[in-house]
Design an enzyme around this catalytic site. Sequence first.
Site, PDB file in Angstrom:
ATOM      1  CG  ASP A  61      41.300  37.572  40.639  1.00 26.31           C
ATOM      2  OD1 ASP A  61      41.053  37.184  39.485  1.00 26.31           O
ATOM      3  OD2 ASP A  61      41.960  36.910  41.459  1.00 26.31           O
ATOM      4  CG  ASP A  79      38.581  38.846  44.488  1.00 26.02           C
ATOM      5  OD1 ASP A  79      37.689  38.232  45.079  1.00 26.02           O
ATOM      6  OD2 ASP A  79      39.685  38.335  44.233  1.00 26.02           O
ATOM      7  CG  ASP A 132      43.115  39.027  48.286  1.00 27.00           C
ATOM      8  OD1 ASP A 132      42.291  39.407  49.143  1.00 27.00           O
ATOM      9  OD2 ASP A 132      42.819  38.293  47.329  1.00 27.00           O
ATOM     10  NE  ARG A 174      37.224  34.956  52.388  1.00 23.06           N
ATOM     11  CZ  ARG A 174      37.541  34.523  51.172  1.00 23.06           C
ATOM     12  NH1 ARG A 174      38.226  35.316  50.358  1.00 23.06           N
ATOM     13  NH2 ARG A 174      37.189  33.327  50.777  1.00 23.06           N
TER      14      ARG A 174
END
Length: 475
Positions: free
Chosen positions: A271, A295, A299, A351
Amino acid sequence: METARLFKLVCVICIASLIPTIRANVADETDEYWVNKANEARKHTLMAYHPDPYEIVDHFHERHYDNSTDVEGTEEEKAVASEEEDVIEMISSPTNSTRRSLTGRGKGKGKGKWSKLTGPCTASNPIDKCWRCQPDWARRRKKLVHCVRGFGYRTTGGKRGRIYVVTSPRDDDMVNPRPGTLRHAVIQKEPLWIVFKHDMSIRLSQELMITSDKTIDARGANVHIAYGAGITMQYVHNIIIHGLHVHHIVKSSGGLIRDSINHFGHRGEADGDGISIFGATNIWLDHISMSKCQDGLIDAIMGSTAITISNSHFTHHNDVMLLGAQNNNMDDKKMQVTVAYNHFGKGLVQRMPRVRWGFVHVVNNDYTHWELYAIGGSQGPTILSHGNRFIAPPHKQHYREVTKRDYASESEWKNWNWRSEKDVFMNNAYFRQSGNPHFKCSHSRQQMIKPKNGMAVSKLTKYAGALDCRVGKAC
């Protein structure tokens, strides 16, 4: 009847479309190698998961370091260190670096530039005080493992292995990587402490698959992972990444990629995450500078746990840090992450982090603006915000709330434990607390040290991001 069949077909197609994401780019989901790796990773998740996370919160606040104490390790480890002396000498020559030592995130000329040292080296938080400002840091690199705090406190990386020197930035063979390249280093079976002979910019042709028991230590060199694929830790454990610049990461097409000495396989499209942690445990990311990935910057998903993200500098990005990606993934209930001493800087949107299910300790970070929100979550995560500074965007009065809750009504999220203590709020920023107002850490307080007040974060995060260390000089 036809409508019902059509609905079922649409559901099947939607679920099928999720499989590449859930499988983390494994093109052949029946590959026995990856099935076994996933099962092994679940065992490591159970081992790394702490049933009383508040004890680890205490551990973060409590731990003292005596910098005068020699912590080289066991006699066996000292013998390994002795054998490495020649390797260290090769990369410790002052001629390998002409750059100045760093002072920290400065306000000098040029946005985001490091300012010149104007005084003696200073270490501003407990992690850095454990190893920084010591002229012999390059000869005692592995002392770093004694400095990790928070949920990743058991991470040792390549401590028990030899030093591997990366000498080339090339990344042109995904199946049989050349010796001396970063890709060749990270796929080795044994523990390794990976360092860099000189400054280099590495453009990864495909995602970099790291095996367990590795340390990537960029101190003493200016190392950029940029303009190519990102870093992946999938179904692995015990990894330290320190001192990298990671930016301008883009999607990669996939293909045949070696992920260990004894296996390569077909990977799907990646991604464009800067650092992807997938079903991985005992991970420590420290002094990383990250920006502008396609992206997410970081993560951590699919049951990843025992993670510390510290002393890092994040800028110019939308989705900064995602902790848990699937609303129906119960494995993420065991996710435990410490986010400490980081600077969430210019050009960030949201985030920081965004959490599903897990337990996250956000402590002594500096949030200098956001576009939408700073800390978000869904599926009932526990978020403890201790001693952070939140500076709301000055010209967006509708986005001054630090927090954002998704996929739940107030009647549901009011029971989630999101607590704020010793935080500092500027520009009318505010943290909407929820859960038990008398919520306290009910656990042993043998060495309890409370977090610093949010007023101290400017000092605590002063050196966030990749350090410009010079061999032979205090870093």
